[in-house]
Design a protein around this motif. Structure first.
Motif, PDB file in Angstrom:
ATOM      1  N   VAL A 181      17.719  59.437  18.647  1.00 28.99           N
ATOM      2  CA  VAL A 181      19.671  59.772  19.093  1.00 28.99           C
ATOM      3  C   VAL A 181      20.699  60.430  18.546  1.00 28.99           C
ATOM      4  O   VAL A 181      20.496  60.265  17.011  1.00 28.99           O
ATOM      5  CB  VAL A 181      20.035  57.967  19.735  1.00 28.99           C
ATOM      6  CG1 VAL A 181      20.529  57.746  18.892  1.00 28.99           C
ATOM      7  CG2 VAL A 181      21.430  58.795  20.549  1.00 28.99           C
ATOM      8  N   TRP A 183      24.125  61.115  17.294  1.00 25.48           N
ATOM      9  CA  TRP A 183      24.968  59.961  18.122  1.00 25.48           C
ATOM     10  C   TRP A 183      26.687  61.196  17.266  1.00 25.48           C
ATOM     11  O   TRP A 183      26.202  61.138  16.262  1.00 25.48           O
ATOM     12  CB  TRP A 183      25.146  58.789  17.227  1.00 25.48           C
ATOM     13  CG  TRP A 183      26.166  57.741  16.878  1.00 25.48           C
ATOM     14  CD1 TRP A 183      26.319  55.974  17.552  1.00 25.48           C
ATOM     15  CD2 TRP A 183      26.929  57.670  15.568  1.00 25.48           C
ATOM     16  NE1 TRP A 183      27.875  55.951  16.946  1.00 25.48           N
ATOM     17  CE2 TRP A 183      27.783  56.794  16.155  1.00 25.48           C
ATOM     18  CE3 TRP A 183      27.793  58.910  14.773  1.00 25.48           C
ATOM     19  CZ2 TRP A 183      28.749  56.287  15.424  1.00 25.48           C
ATOM     20  CZ3 TRP A 183      28.133  58.441  14.208  1.00 25.48           C
ATOM     21  CH2 TRP A 183      29.355  57.181  14.217  1.00 25.48           C
ATOM     22  N   GLU A 184      27.805  61.099  18.346  1.00 23.16           N
ATOM     23  CA  GLU A 184      28.420  61.781  17.996  1.00 23.16           C
ATOM     24  C   GLU A 184      29.492  61.261  18.345  1.00 23.16           C
ATOM     25  O   GLU A 184      29.883  60.838  19.065  1.00 23.16           O
ATOM     26  CB  GLU A 184      28.121  62.670  18.679  1.00 23.16           C
ATOM     27  CG  GLU A 184      29.310  63.695  19.045  1.00 23.16           C
ATOM     28  CD  GLU A 184      28.588  65.225  19.690  1.00 23.16           C
ATOM     29  OE1 GLU A 184      28.051  65.670  19.808  1.00 23.16           O
ATOM     30  OE2 GLU A 184      30.320  65.985  20.409  1.00 23.16           O
ATOM     31  N   LYS A 185      30.803  60.746  16.850  1.00 18.17           N
ATOM     32  CA  LYS A 185      31.458  60.242  16.714  1.00 18.17           C
ATOM     33  C   LYS A 185      33.154  61.023  16.891  1.00 18.17           C
ATOM     34  O   LYS A 185      32.622  62.209  15.943  1.00 18.17           O
ATOM     35  CB  LYS A 185      31.872  59.075  15.779  1.00 18.17           C
ATOM     36  CG  LYS A 185      33.174  58.705  15.368  1.00 18.17           C
ATOM     37  CD  LYS A 185      33.282  57.884  14.350  1.00 18.17           C
ATOM     38  CE  LYS A 185      34.638  57.405  13.706  1.00 18.17           C
ATOM     39  NZ  LYS A 185      34.186  56.326  12.836  1.00 18.17           N
ATOM     40  N   ILE A 192      31.928  63.998  14.093  1.00 18.30           N
ATOM     41  CA  ILE A 192      30.939  63.526  13.710  1.00 18.30           C
ATOM     42  C   ILE A 192      29.302  63.451  14.300  1.00 18.30           C
ATOM     43  O   ILE A 192      29.072  62.828  14.871  1.00 18.30           O
ATOM     44  CB  ILE A 192      31.337  62.607  12.236  1.00 18.30           C
ATOM     45  CG1 ILE A 192      32.433  62.245  11.960  1.00 18.30           C
ATOM     46  CG2 ILE A 192      29.884  62.026  11.353  1.00 18.30           C
ATOM     47  CD1 ILE A 192      32.878  61.528  11.483  1.00 18.30           C
ATOM     48  N   MET A 194      25.733  62.632  13.760  1.00 24.37           N
ATOM     49  CA  MET A 194      24.303  61.833  13.199  1.00 24.37           C
ATOM     50  C   MET A 194      22.993  61.662  14.325  1.00 24.37           C
ATOM     51  O   MET A 194      22.826  61.868  15.051  1.00 24.37           O
ATOM     52  CB  MET A 194      24.284  60.410  12.764  1.00 24.37           C
ATOM     53  CG  MET A 194      25.622  60.870  12.103  1.00 24.37           C
ATOM     54  SD  MET A 194      25.665  59.506  10.790  1.00 24.37           S
ATOM     55  CE  MET A 194      24.563  59.726   9.141  1.00 24.37           C
ATOM     56  N   LYS A 196      19.720  59.413  14.894  1.00 21.11           N
ATOM     57  CA  LYS A 196      19.343  58.163  13.940  1.00 21.11           C
ATOM     58  C   LYS A 196      18.272  58.132  14.753  1.00 21.11           C
ATOM     59  O   LYS A 196      17.633  58.106  16.288  1.00 21.11           O
ATOM     60  CB  LYS A 196      20.431  56.965  14.430  1.00 21.11           C
ATOM     61  CG  LYS A 196      21.657  57.334  14.683  1.00 21.11           C
ATOM     62  CD  LYS A 196      22.671  56.400  14.482  1.00 21.11           C
ATOM     63  CE  LYS A 196      24.145  56.294  13.883  1.00 21.11           C
ATOM     64  NZ  LYS A 196      24.933  55.321  14.033  1.00 21.11           N
ATOM     65  N   THR A 562      15.573  51.643  11.227  1.00 18.29           N
ATOM     66  CA  THR A 562      16.833  53.456  11.609  1.00 18.29           C
ATOM     67  C   THR A 562      16.811  53.836  10.115  1.00 18.29           C
ATOM     68  O   THR A 562      16.329  53.186   9.183  1.00 18.29           O
ATOM     69  CB  THR A 562      18.348  52.466  12.036  1.00 18.29           C
ATOM     70  OG1 THR A 562      18.165  51.540  12.340  1.00 18.29           O
ATOM     71  CG2 THR A 562      18.511  53.542  12.801  1.00 18.29           C
ATOM     72  N   SER A 563      16.703  54.914  10.341  1.00 17.83           N
ATOM     73  CA  SER A 563      16.560  56.245   9.755  1.00 17.83           C
ATOM     74  C   SER A 563      18.073  56.937   9.872  1.00 17.83           C
ATOM     75  O   SER A 563      18.122  57.619  11.651  1.00 17.83           O
ATOM     76  CB  SER A 563      15.622  57.106   8.530  1.00 17.83           C
ATOM     77  OG  SER A 563      15.199  57.743   9.806  1.00 17.83           O
ATOM     78  N   ARG A 564      19.398  57.235   9.694  1.00 22.46           N
ATOM     79  CA  ARG A 564      20.211  58.259  10.150  1.00 22.46           C
ATOM     80  C   ARG A 564      20.312  59.204   9.275  1.00 22.46           C
ATOM     81  O   ARG A 564      20.216  58.317   7.882  1.00 22.46           O
ATOM     82  CB  ARG A 564      21.414  57.458  10.566  1.00 22.46           C
ATOM     83  CG  ARG A 564      22.267  56.939   8.623  1.00 22.46           C
ATOM     84  CD  ARG A 564      23.179  55.692   9.566  1.00 22.46           C
ATOM     85  NE  ARG A 564      23.630  55.588   8.458  1.00 22.46           N
ATOM     86  CZ  ARG A 564      24.907  54.512   9.010  1.00 22.46           C
ATOM     87  NH1 ARG A 564      25.567  54.492   9.608  1.00 22.46           N
ATOM     88  NH2 ARG A 564      25.200  54.640   7.374  1.00 22.46           N
ATOM     89  N   ARG A 565      21.051  60.677  10.056  1.00 23.34           N
ATOM     90  CA  ARG A 565      20.877  61.402   8.711  1.00 23.34           C
ATOM     91  C   ARG A 565      22.254  62.242  10.128  1.00 23.34           C
ATOM     92  O   ARG A 565      22.472  62.233  10.534  1.00 23.34           O
ATOM     93  CB  ARG A 565      20.026  62.360   8.459  1.00 23.34           C
ATOM     94  CG  ARG A 565      19.490  62.897   9.368  1.00 23.34           C
ATOM     95  CD  ARG A 565      17.965  63.496   8.924  1.00 23.34           C
ATOM     96  NE  ARG A 565      16.772  62.108   9.249  1.00 23.34           N
ATOM     97  CZ  ARG A 565      16.625  61.441  10.225  1.00 23.34           C
ATOM     98  NH1 ARG A 565      15.853  62.478  11.393  1.00 23.34           N
ATOM     99  NH2 ARG A 565      15.887  60.569  10.260  1.00 23.34           N
ATOM    100  N   HIS A 566      22.445  63.130   8.999  1.00 21.84           N
ATOM    101  CA  HIS A 566      23.799  64.867   9.969  1.00 21.84           C
ATOM    102  C   HIS A 566      23.125  65.464  10.465  1.00 21.84           C
ATOM    103  O   HIS A 566      22.465  66.195   9.846  1.00 21.84           O
ATOM    104  CB  HIS A 566      25.108  64.914   8.691  1.00 21.84           C
ATOM    105  CG  HIS A 566      25.967  63.535   8.230  1.00 21.84           C
ATOM    106  ND1 HIS A 566      26.489  63.304   9.722  1.00 21.84           N
ATOM    107  CD2 HIS A 566      26.202  63.121   7.280  1.00 21.84           C
ATOM    108  CE1 HIS A 566      28.068  62.142   8.745  1.00 21.84           C
ATOM    109  NE2 HIS A 566      27.387  62.003   7.412  1.00 21.84           N
TER     110      HIS A 566
END
Lengths: 567, 567
Positions: A181, A183-185, A192, A194, A196, A562-566
């Protein structure tokens, strides 16, 4: 999602089945993939004979289909049919440490294949087991003592439907996790973002400990729930019911190999009668999940000791299945239905009724008001009539599975005296026309007052039921709820023409934490549950800490990393 | 579905919120209901002052909002702010048996209200807690020692978002069970039709044991998952962090009462420091579910002993959070991000990084190749710089929460000598401009070789981090996976410009069973997870046996009881 995940040929083959089955599970509507009739018109003209031949070839021989498992080089096997004959099957003894290593080595490719491919491969395994249902029926019959048709149905298609149910429940749950996914904050200076990625990962080796009476039906939910969620499975059959699970494991390994996976994903750990292998396996550090069906002693040990070691433990043990009789507008139907439920497989089902609560004030019926003792007489007569003809009775009763059951059934007057009850109907020895060594017993009925709790508050597995006289239906419901809450129960039923009593019974069932069947007078029996619709067990009373197959039965067998990155 | 279930006024009020939040949870996309900025523009011009006033009114007084709980008549409370002041709040001591009776008496109406009404009422509770976020910030600050803004965010909106996440996860799961179905099995002589009703029933009283450092954030998932699934909740706060949960419980009771339910559904069990109430409550027969955050000793006891007694136990304990540094194209961003992660709340987060693995061969960066020691110097300097200004530093560091943390931070050279490491950066005492009694310490950095496992394989909670020199990144990843698999870990991160190293790191994270953050150089920190998108914990390593908030976290908190009858 790996390449394999989208291109495996079994995916397309089983897509519709998995979708249909998933829909049924969501709706809890009727669904059965595997026909329950053993008729040659369904399974093919030669199926019955082929099955019997295959079964007979497996007797008095080494079980070569499992020769490729890691083995100590020794052979084990001490199965004797409850119908008499020694089976003489010799199974390779598993080299446990080598087997665990092999299982763990097989895990990553199975994990990375993804939930959909695993579900398709599992479905193929179940389909392939289904094609061997006649052979399986003989294997189940001659290990459990079930009568043939029941061995076919409960050991075959009904077990297979429960297997598919577990596969689908596992797939549904895994499919709820998105693979990835963005993810957008919202933030000052722009959002921001990311990416995920979520990976479904298995827990480790899953151990399934089978029972003597339902070697396949009770083992399949655990086997397939664990396998479908990516865990390699070690199947530890009951030492007296190895053959049905050997056939299951051999079939699974065959399909896994053909589908491009390591057969070490499913292994059989057979042992001679009297061993401690289940305990050793349960405490093996590679084992992370345990499914168990059997006696409450070892079940409680597993829950405590394996639970303490951080393993997930799913148990089905024992309980006091109860019938509350208040009133009926179909006495004949009631008596016939209960007679069948008590007689089927000589009451050796974890779901067979044991305690029948009847008010001393009696029972209103369409054939007039019956006092409690009169009702008892009617029930005793119905049982007698139902099992009067030996040749027909054995096809319902099957054979007693072990000396423990035989002991209780052989001297019911002594049992009743010890418990402070009266014998309304003694158990009768039935001679099996084909198997003279089989010990076949009709159900006995023992009456007691509700105050004499010792008589009916322990499981009396096998062909002995209790008529428990209460003051009134209110006491019946209270006793039912209290005994099940304390001692457990897999099933319950109520007979009443009074809507308020039925409503009270539903409340009592909720209080007890057990499923309720109301006014069964036809072809549905309290001991039987339908896959995809009825939960087997509730996990809400001491008889079982889980249910076949709800979300809780599958959701904890895998984890999400989970692995997450910008981005 | 009861009358209540379809007509409760809160249903309509919170329908959209619950739908939006459910969608976010399914998609794991960005969602936050509760604004994280404490700004008066968001929470209202008078909110900051009102919150502070309300907090101050609660100090040195009996906590009258809980006066209606069943009480022994005694008062308890021994909270001292990590910033210095004694709080002086006196809480009514719960009469445990009376409280359990009250909770069980409250359960049926709450159960029968149905999942949707429960979710709506829970949402209203969280909304009402949100309105008190400024007051809560002071309560969290003066029990945990968190700096103010963090107390507001983590103790307020972030915790509230996690609460709503649990509510929605529970609702989703309960909604998957149809209330009723007509099941129709084809049969000779016409189909067999049965109506089957499925009732969602709670397990019993749920105990939530809070921790000192995140009294609300770590307690809300358990509180709301249990409450939303129909279980009454007894909240047992850490004796040094009662106030935030007292405010929570008081608010919940207020809303429950207004919504027509019994406030006994949520009760507070406060005690003086040094008591054994958590143990006693855990073993109380009415308690069926336990959520715990805290030290591994008591957590392991709960898993073993309460687990043995058949209770569901969800724990979050401790672990070795790891950072693997291989290479970077943004050295400044890396150092700044790590400095923040180490400094935030003085490393007193269960998610704060502890072990930084750096290859002896050094690290390629956009500022040139750095040897392992050079990298350590850079990191030490970044930490020093980040915490150089006392007045600004305290707003990040907060105060040390207890003597255990203070002990480790006060004499880092002795600690390093004992562990066989070298001090790259000592911890510095910071004087808090407003709270002279607060013990505030900057993070220390201790270097050691990977072979010296004793130095870095136990959790060193608080402001001490370890730079672990490995042979190369392959060893870094191996050490990371092994230590987390054995000792647990809540978070992990990796820095690399090499796609293969990142891929290997993902594999290592799967192996370790921990979530991975990659190349964090901006405003996202490894210690922070976002509700609805990031799982907190995985349940796949010893640090925690569950995750906030996946299906397994909610699905077993309720059971399904079926009743079936012919129609």
């Amino acid at each position: 999602m790996s390449e394999t995940a989208t291109t495996h040929p079994l995916l397309e083959q089983h897509r519709d089945t998995l979708e249909e089955a998933a829909r049924a599970l969501r709706e809890r509507s009727y669904y059965s993939r595997y026909p329950e009739s053993p008729s040659p018109r369904v399974y093919g003209e030669t199926a019955p004979q082929d099955g019997q031949d295959a079964h007979e070839r497996s007797l008095n021989a080494s079980y070569s289909a499992l020769a490729d498992q890691p083995s100590t080089g020794r052979e084990v096997g001490s199965e004797v049919s409850p119908y008499g004959p020694t089976l003489g099957v010799r199974y390779p003894e598993l080299d446990v440490d080598a087997a665990m290593d092999a299982a763990l080595a097989a895990m990553p490719a199975w994990r990375d294949a993804g939930a959909e491919v695993r579900a398709a491969v599992c479905t193929e395994i179940v389909d392939r087991i289904n094609a061997r249902s006649h052979q399986m029926a003989h294997a189940v019959m001659h290990t459990s003592g079930q009568p043939f048709v029941m061995s076919f149905q409960a050991g075959g298609p009904h077990a297979q439907d429960r297997a598919l149910e577990a596969v689908v429940a596992a797939l549904e749950e895994q499919s709820r996790i998105p693979a990835s996914v963005v993810w957008e904050k919202p933030a000052k200076g722009g959002p921001i973002r990311m990416q995920k990625d979520y990976r479904v990962v298995p827990r480790g080796v899953a151990l399934v400990i089978g029972c003597n009476t339902f070697p396949t039906w009770n083992a399949y939910p655990g086997i397939f729930a664990s396998l479908a969620t990516g865990n390699p499975v070690v199947v530890k059959p009951h030492p007296r019911a190895v053959l049905p699970l050997a056939l299951t494991v051999a079939t699974a390994r065959e399909v896994l190999l053909e589908a491009g996976f390591d057969p070490a994903l499913v292994q059989l750990a057979a042992e001679d009668d009297g061993g401690t292998l289940a305990k050793d396996l349960a405490l093996h550090p590679a084992v992370k999940i345990i499914d168990y069906t059997g006696g409450p002693g070892f079940g409680a040990w597993l829950e405590a000791e394996a639970g303490k070691a951080g393993k997930l433990v799913y148990t089905e043990k024992a309980g006091l299945n109860s019938v509350v009789v208040d009133s009926t507008d179909d006495l004949k139907g009631l008596l016939g239905n209960l007679a069948f439920s008590f007689s089927l497989y000589s009451g050796q089902m974890c779901t067979a009724p044991q305690n029948v609560y009847v008010p001393a004030t009696g029972v209103d019926t369409d054939e007039g008001h019956l006092g409690a003792d009169e009702f008892g007489q009617h029930l005793a007569e119905a049982l007698s009539r139902f099992t009067a003809d030996d040749a027909r009775a054995v096809e319902i009763l099957g054979a007693t599975v072990n000396d423990d059951v035989r002991g209780r059934a052989t001297d019911v007057p002594a049992l009743a005296e010890r418990l402070g009850g009266e014998v309304l109907l003694d158990s009768r020895a039935v001679t099996h026309p084909h198997y003279p060594d089989a010990v076949v017993r009709t159900p006995a009925l023992v009456a007691t007052d509700a105050g004499n709790e010792v008589a009916y508050t322990q499981e009396c597995f096998g062909p002995v039921a209790f008529l428990v006289r209460t003051a009134d239906t209110t006491e019946s419901l209270r006793r039912f709820a209290e005994t099940v809450r304390e001692h457990g129960g897999m099933t319950a039923s109520v007979y009443s023409t009074d809507e308020q009593v039925l409503e009270d019974a539903r409340e009592a069932a909720v209080e007890a934490g057990v499923a309720l069947s109301e006014n069964l007078t036809g072809q549905i029996f309290v001991n039987q549950t339908a896959a995809f619709s009825d939960l087997h067990g509730t996990g809400a009373n001491p008889a079982a800490n889980a249910a076949y197959a709800d979300t809780a039965f599958v959701a904890n067998r895998f984890r999400v990393i989970t692995s997450r990155r910008h981005v």
